[in-house]
Design a protein around this motif. Structure first.
Motif, PDB file in Angstrom:
ATOM      1  N   GLU A  86       0.807  -1.222   0.000  1.00  0.00           N
ATOM      2  CA  GLU A  86       0.000   0.000   0.000  1.00  0.00           C
ATOM      3  C   GLU A  86       0.843   1.276   0.000  1.00  0.00           C
ATOM      4  N   THR A  87       2.175   1.132   0.115  1.00  0.00           N
ATOM      5  CA  THR A  87       3.036   2.316   0.089  1.00  0.00           C
ATOM      6  C   THR A  87       3.593   2.489  -1.320  1.00  0.00           C
ATOM      7  N   PRO A  88       4.082   3.709  -1.652  1.00  0.00           N
ATOM      8  CA  PRO A  88       4.628   3.911  -3.000  1.00  0.00           C
ATOM      9  C   PRO A  88       5.756   2.938  -3.333  1.00  0.00           C
ATOM     10  N   SER A  89       6.613   2.611  -2.314  1.00  0.00           N
ATOM     11  CA  SER A  89       7.733   1.699  -2.594  1.00  0.00           C
ATOM     12  C   SER A  89       7.230   0.285  -2.891  1.00  0.00           C
ATOM     13  N   GLY A  90       5.969   0.027  -2.490  1.00  0.00           N
ATOM     14  CA  GLY A  90       5.379  -1.283  -2.744  1.00  0.00           C
ATOM     15  C   GLY A  90       5.309  -1.610  -4.224  1.00  0.00           C
ATOM     16  N   LYS A  91       5.406  -0.576  -5.054  1.00  0.00           N
ATOM     17  CA  LYS A  91       5.348  -0.816  -6.505  1.00  0.00           C
ATOM     18  C   LYS A  91       6.475  -1.746  -6.957  1.00  0.00           C
ATOM     19  N   ARG A  92       7.538  -1.801  -6.150  1.00  0.00           N
ATOM     20  CA  ARG A  92       8.674  -2.653  -6.541  1.00  0.00           C
ATOM     21  C   ARG A  92       8.403  -4.126  -6.250  1.00  0.00           C
ATOM     22  N   GLY A  93       7.311  -4.425  -5.618  1.00  0.00           N
ATOM     23  CA  GLY A  93       7.023  -5.823  -5.297  1.00  0.00           C
ATOM     24  C   GLY A  93       7.079  -6.062  -3.808  1.00  0.00           C
ATOM     25  N   VAL A  94       6.832  -7.305  -3.385  1.00  0.00           N
ATOM     26  CA  VAL A  94       6.774  -7.609  -1.956  1.00  0.00           C
ATOM     27  C   VAL A  94       8.129  -7.296  -1.336  1.00  0.00           C
ATOM     28  N   ARG A  95       8.148  -6.297  -0.412  1.00  0.00           N
ATOM     29  CA  ARG A  95       9.407  -5.742   0.060  1.00  0.00           C
ATOM     30  C   ARG A  95      10.167  -6.688   0.984  1.00  0.00           C
ATOM     31  N   ASN A  96       9.439  -7.362   1.868  1.00  0.00           N
ATOM     32  CA  ASN A  96      10.119  -8.170   2.892  1.00  0.00           C
ATOM     33  C   ASN A  96      10.203  -9.644   2.495  1.00  0.00           C
ATOM     34  N   ILE A  97      10.387  -9.904   1.204  1.00  0.00           N
ATOM     35  CA  ILE A  97      10.327 -11.290   0.738  1.00  0.00           C
ATOM     36  C   ILE A  97      11.418 -12.166   1.370  1.00  0.00           C
ATOM     37  N   ASP A  98      12.600 -11.558   1.705  1.00  0.00           N
ATOM     38  CA  ASP A  98      13.660 -12.375   2.302  1.00  0.00           C
ATOM     39  C   ASP A  98      13.271 -12.860   3.707  1.00  0.00           C
ATOM     40  N   THR A  99      12.713 -11.925   4.523  1.00  0.00           N
ATOM     41  CA  THR A  99      12.281 -12.360   5.867  1.00  0.00           C
ATOM     42  C   THR A  99      11.093 -13.301   5.747  1.00  0.00           C
ATOM     43  N   LEU A 100      10.264 -13.058   4.745  1.00  0.00           N
ATOM     44  CA  LEU A 100       9.114 -13.935   4.542  1.00  0.00           C
ATOM     45  C   LEU A 100       9.591 -15.360   4.211  1.00  0.00           C
ATOM     46  N   LYS A 101      10.683 -15.453   3.481  1.00  0.00           N
ATOM     47  CA  LYS A 101      11.217 -16.774   3.126  1.00  0.00           C
ATOM     48  C   LYS A 101      11.641 -17.544   4.380  1.00  0.00           C
ATOM     49  N   ASP A 102      12.179 -16.818   5.383  1.00  0.00           N
ATOM     50  CA  ASP A 102      12.532 -17.475   6.656  1.00  0.00           C
ATOM     51  C   ASP A 102      11.285 -18.051   7.303  1.00  0.00           C
ATOM     52  N   VAL A 103      10.214 -17.245   7.299  1.00  0.00           N
ATOM     53  CA  VAL A 103       8.953 -17.694   7.898  1.00  0.00           C
ATOM     54  C   VAL A 103       8.453 -18.942   7.174  1.00  0.00           C
TER      55      VAL A 103
END
Ligand SMILES: [Fe+2]
Length: 357
Positions: A86-103
């Motif tokens: 929902e933020t402008p930087s979100g346009k680049r894609g899922v931002r926290n994908i590396d931490t999400l991969k740990d989860v």
């Protein structure tokens, strides 16, 4: 301890674990005795129910498929992920994908480690964090089903990633429609149905998410009989991950309180899933589902056709509808057990209803 729905709580009952709001703020601490005001707050915050400690549940251990620590961490990461869109930087894609991969790795590890555990999906959550809890529950159920279907660890990781982001496209749909209490109009329904494609389009260029996970997002509302969306794919034309997430998604939505209806009982939700065998859902996945998801989770109080009331203390994989019951007499736990699956003298006895004690 046992789970008690919010509308059945009584004064004097004691919380078995901290009741946590978003951002890890504790609403009511463990061991606190409930009074009218606290029960009011539990309902006001929209909690579906809480775990309590009492005499009839004193020896019960609820075996979670994933730990509370991982649950909290995973919900935080899913929340961050949705917020980043929902933020402008979100346009680049899922931002926290590396931490999400740990989860994702942790979920798969814990589900494999607890592969014998029967899943009890009813959980503590409030309306506010529905999206995050739902994403996590769908991921856990999907990985359990993937385990029954003997998927490799790599496949399980991709399946769980797809499940965690399966509804990310809802961020792009008008919140008034998503949260609408009354029946959706035809146009509103069409609008909501855009979310699977919007989610897929959003993650399409993210090179850290596999093609299989992306396709899972796109196809999680396809139906086995071809009446789903967006493409109306049929049977095995629907990729396996889409077929698995579809079952997990529907079940978790049914056992959750929603703004427009109360949660269904796990046993009723399971019947609903079974009724979609070969029509809405892939029959092999429904079979996997009925092996590992408990219609009468440990801690559920039930009435038997013989009139006896008891609490479920154990489940069998081969006989999900026939758990082990410990008898309750005049509100007190007795030392009598009824094994509906293994004791032939109970062949004619059935569970007739779930009761609140
Ligand atoms: Fe969806």
């Amino acid at each position: 301890m046992r789970f008690v729905p919010a509308n059945c709580l009584r004064t004097g009952q004691v919380l078995a674990s901290d009741l946590v709001l978003n951002k890890n703020r504790i609403l009511i601490g463990k061991n606190v005795r409930l009074n009218e005001a606290l029960i009011g707050s539990i309902n006001a915050f929209g909690f579906q129910g809480v775990y309590i400690d009492d005499e009839i549940s004193e020896d019960l251990r609820i075996a979670n498929v994933i730990s509370d620590e991982l649950k909290t961490k995973a919900k935080r990461e899913v929340r961050t992920m949705f917020a980043s869109v929902e933020t402008p930087s979100g346009k680049r894609g899922v931002r926290n994908i590396d931490t999400l991969k740990d989860v994702v790795t942790n979920i798969v590890e814990e589900v494999i480690y607890n592969r014998q555990a029967i899943v009890n999906v009813v959980d503590i959550r409030s309306y506010d964090d529905y999206t995050y809890s739902h994403s996590l529950n769908v991921a856990v159920i999907a990985s359990v089903l993937g385990g029954v279907l003997n998927l490799s660890r790599k496949d399980l990781n991709e399946l769980v990633t797809g499940a965690l982001v399966h509804d990310i496209g809802k961020v792009f749909i008008d919140k008034n429609i998503i949260n609408k209490v009354s029946r959706l109009t035809h146009d509103e329904l069409e609008d909501v149905r855009r979310h699977s494609r919007l989610g897929y389009d959003y993650i399409l260029t993210n090179s850290k998410i596999s093609e299989a996970s992306k396709i899972a997002v796109l196809t999680h509302h396809e139906r086995f009989d071809g009446y789903g969306y967006p493409a109306g794919l049929k049977g095995e034309e629907i990729p396996l991950f889409g077929r698995i997430i579809c079952v997990a998604d529907v079940y978790d939505a049914l056992v959750s309180d929603r703004p427009y209806r109360r949660a269904m009982l796990p046993s009723d939700a399971m019947e609903y899933i079974m009724s979609g065998y070969g029509t809405m859902f892939d029959p092999d996945i429904v079979d996997a589902f009925t092996k590992r998801i408990a219609p009468y989770p440990v801690g559920t109080c039930v009435r038997l056709s013989s009139g006896v009331i008891g609490i479920v203390v154990g489940n069998y994989e081969h006989s999900r509808l026939r758990p082990i019951i410990r008898v309750i007499d005049e509100g007190r736990l007795t030392s009598t057990y009824i094994d509906l699956a293994e004791d032939y003298s109970t062949l004619n006895t059935t569970i007739v209803e779930i009761v609140n004690i």
